[in-house]
Design a protein around this motif. Structure first.
Motif, PDB file in Angstrom:
ATOM      1  N   GLU A   1      -4.593   4.435  -1.516  1.00  0.00           N
ATOM      2  CA  GLU A   1      -3.526   3.907  -0.459  1.00  0.00           C
ATOM      3  C   GLU A   1      -2.076   4.262  -0.728  1.00  0.00           C
ATOM      4  N   LYS A   2      -2.035   3.911  -2.161  1.00  0.00           N
ATOM      5  CA  LYS A   2      -0.643   4.234  -2.545  1.00  0.00           C
ATOM      6  C   LYS A   2      -0.243   5.588  -2.622  1.00  0.00           C
TER       7      LYS A   2
ATOM      8  N   GLY B   1      -1.025   7.945  -0.601  1.00  0.00           N
ATOM      9  CA  GLY B   1      -0.695   8.124   0.932  1.00  0.00           C
ATOM     10  C   GLY B   1       0.674   8.495   1.042  1.00  0.00           C
TER      11      GLY B   1
ATOM     12  N   TYR C   1      -6.569  -6.002   1.797  1.00  0.00           N
ATOM     13  CA  TYR C   1      -5.904  -5.049   2.944  1.00  0.00           C
ATOM     14  C   TYR C   1      -6.009  -3.767   2.254  1.00  0.00           C
ATOM     15  N   LEU C   2      -6.140  -3.571   0.823  1.00  0.00           N
ATOM     16  CA  LEU C   2      -6.058  -2.210   0.376  1.00  0.00           C
ATOM     17  C   LEU C   2      -7.459  -1.655  -0.487  1.00  0.00           C
TER      18      LEU C   2
ATOM     19  N   ASP D   1       1.732   2.098   5.561  1.00  0.00           N
ATOM     20  CA  ASP D   1       2.803   1.175   5.405  1.00  0.00           C
ATOM     21  C   ASP D   1       3.908   1.716   6.371  1.00  0.00           C
TER      22      ASP D   1
ATOM     23  N   GLY E   1       0.723  -1.280  -0.036  1.00  0.00           N
ATOM     24  CA  GLY E   1      -0.007  -0.025   0.158  1.00  0.00           C
ATOM     25  C   GLY E   1       0.981   1.289   0.054  1.00  0.00           C
TER      26      GLY E   1
ATOM     27  N   ARG F   1      -0.251   4.444   2.616  1.00  0.00           N
ATOM     28  CA  ARG F   1      -0.659   5.441   3.302  1.00  0.00           C
ATOM     29  C   ARG F   1      -0.322   4.600   4.862  1.00  0.00           C
TER      30      ARG F   1
END
Length: 422
Positions: free
Chosen positions: A180-181, A183, A169-170, A147, A143, A145
């Motif tokens: 998420e990425k 983030g 998870y994402l 991680d 991900g 955000r």
């Protein structure tokens, strides 16, 4: 790995019941206990994305090192040995140094709940904070955000192509995963963006706009393409005519573009950019194995290895195989039970004569060989099972000597193969 780090890593596995549990609370608590080593890192380049993170990092590192810069690099997962994850000022961390930072993190954590990835990421940050270098390259684990790497104030962020993976998870849409990425994007910090589908790009652009982060996006601020067996890169500074990437596959052209955009954003010249193409190495990305017991077992057959494991990686691998000299292709495949197995295999079905399914040894989340075989049949492949990789290779060479054998489907399987093959 000697007993020192091995024993501590095993102890760390027991500190949290889950392998993945996305939150930053435990990481911040441990960093606080260690007096915030994340604030003492050399300038950070932070890299997220679904596919191509590791290859892009390898190319950036090759470019920086060719320009005389010393570079820390953190990647995951490892293939053969844990030490591969932590490269301190250009060298894999030594056994003594690894044992020492792991021990300090374990003590500072004081028995509190923390995942294996979180505590080992903090150990890497601690090691990097205590050795001078010009740059720190950090690859996101999962991900972005939430991680464990997302505790830094980077000089530059990079987001490689986002696709559907790790939905448990994402999130199960491209927009959710891109959120998420994205983030890792920080206020006012430039962000290089590789090629994206519209749904992902919209989310990344919206996040960057909200944070005032300048984007350096493929298709807008830079373009990359192959022309007459050369790689051509164009941005607002001008045109570069470079050798094709040393890493094999059409998808590496896009990864190269992101690496070049990063180097140019950092102010590096054509010499660094050329080295990024010619000097990068990244194991288990369509890697030809040339010696070792498994190569001996293959006899006159070519033996190749690839660790890609999701549908986008299947497409990229199929395209890369298309460019190799024509030979009958036989796959030896093992996968995790968390993956879209049929989605990964479908692009490969028209390229492969057969697929021999194996379980991944020592991996709790492995898909049993017969289930992998069932998925391969669903994808349209002739298939059978074997007890292990060596047996699969021997069986293929009996019926198809001189063929091309590709071991694929998982980085965990690739790591096992690299260990077994010495």
């Amino acid at each position: 790995m000697s007993q020192g780090s091995d024993v501590i890593l095993d102890r760390m596995m027991a500190l949290h019941p889950k392998i993945i549990d996305l939150t930053l609370d435990r990481v911040w608590r441990l960093l606080d206990a260690l007096d915030h080593p994340e604030k003492r890192l050399p300038p950070v380049i932070h890299i997220a994305g679904t596919n191509g993170k590791g290859s892009t990092l390898a190319m950036i590192r090759a470019g920086l090192e060719a320009a005389g810069k010393s570079v820390h690099a953190y990647t995951s997962p490892h293939l053969a040995r844990f030490h591969e994850r932590i490269r301190v000022a250009g060298e894999l961390i030594s056994e003594d140094d690894l044992t020492e930072v792991l021990d300090r993190c374990y003590s500072a954590n004081n028995g509190e709940s923390i995942t294996y990835f979180e505590i080992t990421t903090v150990a890497a940050i601690l090691a990097f904070s205590e050795t001078p270098a010009d740059y720190t390259l950090l690859e996101v684990g999962l991900g972005g955000r939430l991680d464990a790497t997302n505790v830094v104030d980077p000089l530059l962020s990079v987001i490689t192509p986002v696709s559907i993976d790790h939905t448990q998870y994402l999130g199960d849409t491209l927009a959710a995963i891109a959120g998420e990425k994205a983030g890792i994007i920080k206020r006012s910090v430039p962000c290089v963006v590789g090629p994206q589908e519209d749904a992902a790009l919209e989310v990344i652009e919206r996040t960057a706009e909200r944070l005032g982060a300048p984007l350096v996006a493929q298709g807008q601020h830079w373009h990359v393409w192959e022309e007459r067996d050369r790689l051509v890169f164009q941005d607002e500074t001008g045109l570069l005519d470079l050798p094709m990437p040393a890493l094999i596959g059409a998808h590496q052209v896009e990864n190269a573009g992101a690496a070049l955009a990063a180097l140019r954003t950092l102010g590096f010249d054509e010499t660094a950019c050329e080295a990024a193409m010619t000097k990068a190495t990244w194991p288990a990305r369509l890697q030809r194995l040339r010696n070792g017991p498994l190569v001996d077992a293959a006899g006159s057959a070519e033996l190749w290895l690839d660790g890609g494991h999701n549908p986008a990686a299947g497409i990229a691998l199929a395209e890369a195989l298309e460019r190799l000299p024509d030979k009958p292709l036989h796959l030896v495949c093992g996968m995790l039970n968390t993956k879209d197995v049929v989605g990964y295999m479908r692009p490969l079905a028209s390229r492969a004569a057969t697929l021999t399914a194996v379980a991944i040894p020592g991996e709790a989340a492995t898909l049993p060989a017969d289930e992998t075989a069932k998925a391969a049949r669903e994808a349209g492949m002739a298939t059978e099972t074997a007890p292990d990789v060596e047996a699969a290779i021997e069986r293929i060479t009996e019926t198809a000597p001189g063929a091309r054998i590709l071991i694929c489907g998982s980085l965990y399987l690739a790591g096992q193969v690299l260990r077994d093959n010495g």
